[in-house]
Design an enzyme around this catalytic site. Structure first.
Site, PDB file in Angstrom:
ATOM      1  N   PHE A 228       0.866  -1.193   0.000  1.00 54.73           N
ATOM      2  CA  PHE A 228       0.000   0.000   0.000  1.00 54.73           C
ATOM      3  C   PHE A 228       0.901   1.241   0.000  1.00 54.73           C
ATOM      4  O   PHE A 228       0.745   2.157   0.799  1.00 54.73           O
ATOM      5  CB  PHE A 228      -0.928   0.043   1.223  1.00 54.73           C
ATOM      6  CG  PHE A 228      -1.802  -1.172   1.397  1.00 54.73           C
ATOM      7  CD1 PHE A 228      -2.985  -1.300   0.685  1.00 54.73           C
ATOM      8  CD2 PHE A 228      -1.454  -2.172   2.287  1.00 54.73           C
ATOM      9  CE1 PHE A 228      -3.801  -2.402   0.858  1.00 54.73           C
ATOM     10  CE2 PHE A 228      -2.260  -3.282   2.470  1.00 54.73           C
ATOM     11  CZ  PHE A 228      -3.442  -3.418   1.756  1.00 54.73           C
ATOM     12  N   ALA A 279      -3.188  -5.840  -2.903  1.00 60.54           N
ATOM     13  CA  ALA A 279      -2.203  -6.082  -1.846  1.00 60.54           C
ATOM     14  C   ALA A 279      -2.294  -7.504  -1.302  1.00 60.54           C
ATOM     15  O   ALA A 279      -1.268  -8.178  -1.128  1.00 60.54           O
ATOM     16  CB  ALA A 279      -2.403  -5.076  -0.717  1.00 60.54           C
ATOM     17  N   CYS A 339      -5.248   3.455   9.920  1.00 60.91           N
ATOM     18  CA  CYS A 339      -5.770   4.822   9.989  1.00 60.91           C
ATOM     19  C   CYS A 339      -7.275   4.796  10.230  1.00 60.91           C
ATOM     20  O   CYS A 339      -7.998   5.690   9.800  1.00 60.91           O
ATOM     21  CB  CYS A 339      -5.432   5.597   8.725  1.00 60.91           C
ATOM     22  SG  CYS A 339      -6.058   4.871   7.207  1.00 60.91           S
TER      23      CYS A 339
END
Length: 396
Positions: A228, A279, A339
């Protein structure tokens, strides 16, 4: 000016508002016909149940956060001068922290501008007006921003989940000046290329700056995998820190192209490679190939942006750790980032540890990182400390 009034319900915690809590939730406010008639982003004086003034708020009856505190003065006028005062205070902090004008200038409530994010890129700035009131006052905000900072280019980035929750349409445009391509940002010894109009968020993730720096300390002589990676993220910082090589993985070809330009600008292209793809699939493929790295970093988007998404998000974080851990060479390092507002530090740490264990590895947690000081938070909003970075040293 004469503002309409809105009132807290008797059981609402007015004391928390007086002590600095900046939000009023929908179930805490009297939502009579008059309040419901207020347009999204309207200004109003907030009163407690005894009709004592608490300050000036902005109201959006369609939002879970129905009112946001703007000013403790109920008679405040929200104009260019008002914005300039807050921007001047925000600028003073960043100029104390950084030698060059590349940073997050405004971090929403913590800088007295709820729902507003501003990132500065030298002579350019990107505004994210994520609340209805900010959208309405954008001309005054932009004028004050230009006056206080001297920036000549101002971009409005009107994208993201928060705007949808406020009932705002997505829109990105240049409000002032002109851009002729990506902006070069030097950070932690590396060069990054920030696309201010077509990139993710504002074009670059300043919040990871201190975590990039920590990873770079682990990267001397190392083979690095950055998953990422966006425009180079951890990979370019690691190369600047002396990594032997770095492989950047991202689903976005344009982002990886900017990462390659950053590597070239920093004189690191001979040690830098990219791999475009999903990913999870790429991690599985690298495992099947028997690939090994001395430092693996995974910095995914928010898998748990809200409480309803928490369980699925934690499973995704666990899966990332499970797939990444076997790729770390004996005694190497694994960095895992989140996050997600909804996933607190303990929940994220536990999911990461489970994933590492399911990947057949054990290790030490050696460092926990957060966003840098240009991303201040209010102590009353613990969840606003959204960014968490865990660094593990895995066993041999």
């Amino acid at each position: 000016m004469t503002y309409p009034t809105v009132r807290l319900r008797p059981k609402a915690e007015a004391r928390a508002i007086r002590h600095g809590f900046p939000w009023v939730y929908a179930d805490e406010l009297v939502t009579d016909r008059r309040t419901q008639a207020l347009a999204p982003g309207a200004l109003a004086v907030l009163e407690d149940a005894e009709r004592r003034s608490l300050g000036l708020v902005t109201v959006n009856t369609g939002s879970k956060i129905i009112a946001r505190m703007l000013d403790r003065d109920p008679d405040a006028v929200i104009d260019e001068t008002w914005f300039a005062v807050r921007l001047t205070r925000a600028l003073a902090l960043r100029e104390r922290l950084f030698d060059r004008p590349f940073y997050r200038l405004v971090h929403a409530e913590a800088d007295g501008l709820p729902g507003i994010v501003i990132d500065r890129f030298g002579a350019a700035a990107v505004i994210q007006p994520n609340a209805a009131w900010a959208e309405q006052h954008l001309p005054a905000l932009a004028a004050a921003l230009a006056e206080v900072t001297g920036v000549s280019v101002i971009v409005k980035n009107g994208t993201g989940r928060s705007r949808g929750l406020e009932g705002l349409a997505e829109e990105t445009l240049v409000l002032r000046g002109a851009l002729d391509g990506p902006v070069t940002v030097e950070m932690n010894g590396a060069c990054y290329m920030a696309d201010l109009t077509g990139g993710q968020k504002t074009g670059l993730f300043y919040d990871q700056r201190p975590n990039h720096a920590f990873a770079a300390r682990l990267a001397r002589g190392a083979r690095v995998l950055d998953v990422f990676s966006h425009v180079g993220g951890f990979a370019l910082a690691a190369l600047a820190g002396g990594a032997a090589s770095a492989l950047a993985v991202d689903a976005s070809a344009p982002a990886l192209a900017l990462a390659e330009r950053g590597a070239e600008a920093g004189g690191m292209a001979d040690r830098f490679q990219t791999r475009q793809g999903d990913a999870f699939a790429t991690l599985e493929a690298l495992g099947a190939e028997g690939a090994q790295f001395d430092l693996v970093i995974c910095d995914p988007p928010a898998f748990a942006p809200s409480k309803p998404a928490l369980e699925a998000g934690l499973r995704a974080y666990e899966r990332i750790a499970r797939l990444a851990a076997p790729l770390v060479s004996p005694g190497g390092f694994l960095g895992l980032c989140s996050c997600s507002h909804a996933a607190d530090l303990a929940a994220f740490r536990n999911a990461s540890a489970r994933g590492i264990g399911r990947g057949g590895r054990r290790g030490q947690l050696i460092h926990t990182g957060f966003a840098g000081p240009d991303h201040p938070i209010l102590p009353q909003l613990a969840e606003s400390g959204y960014l968490k970075a865990l660094f593990f040293r895995l066993d041999g």
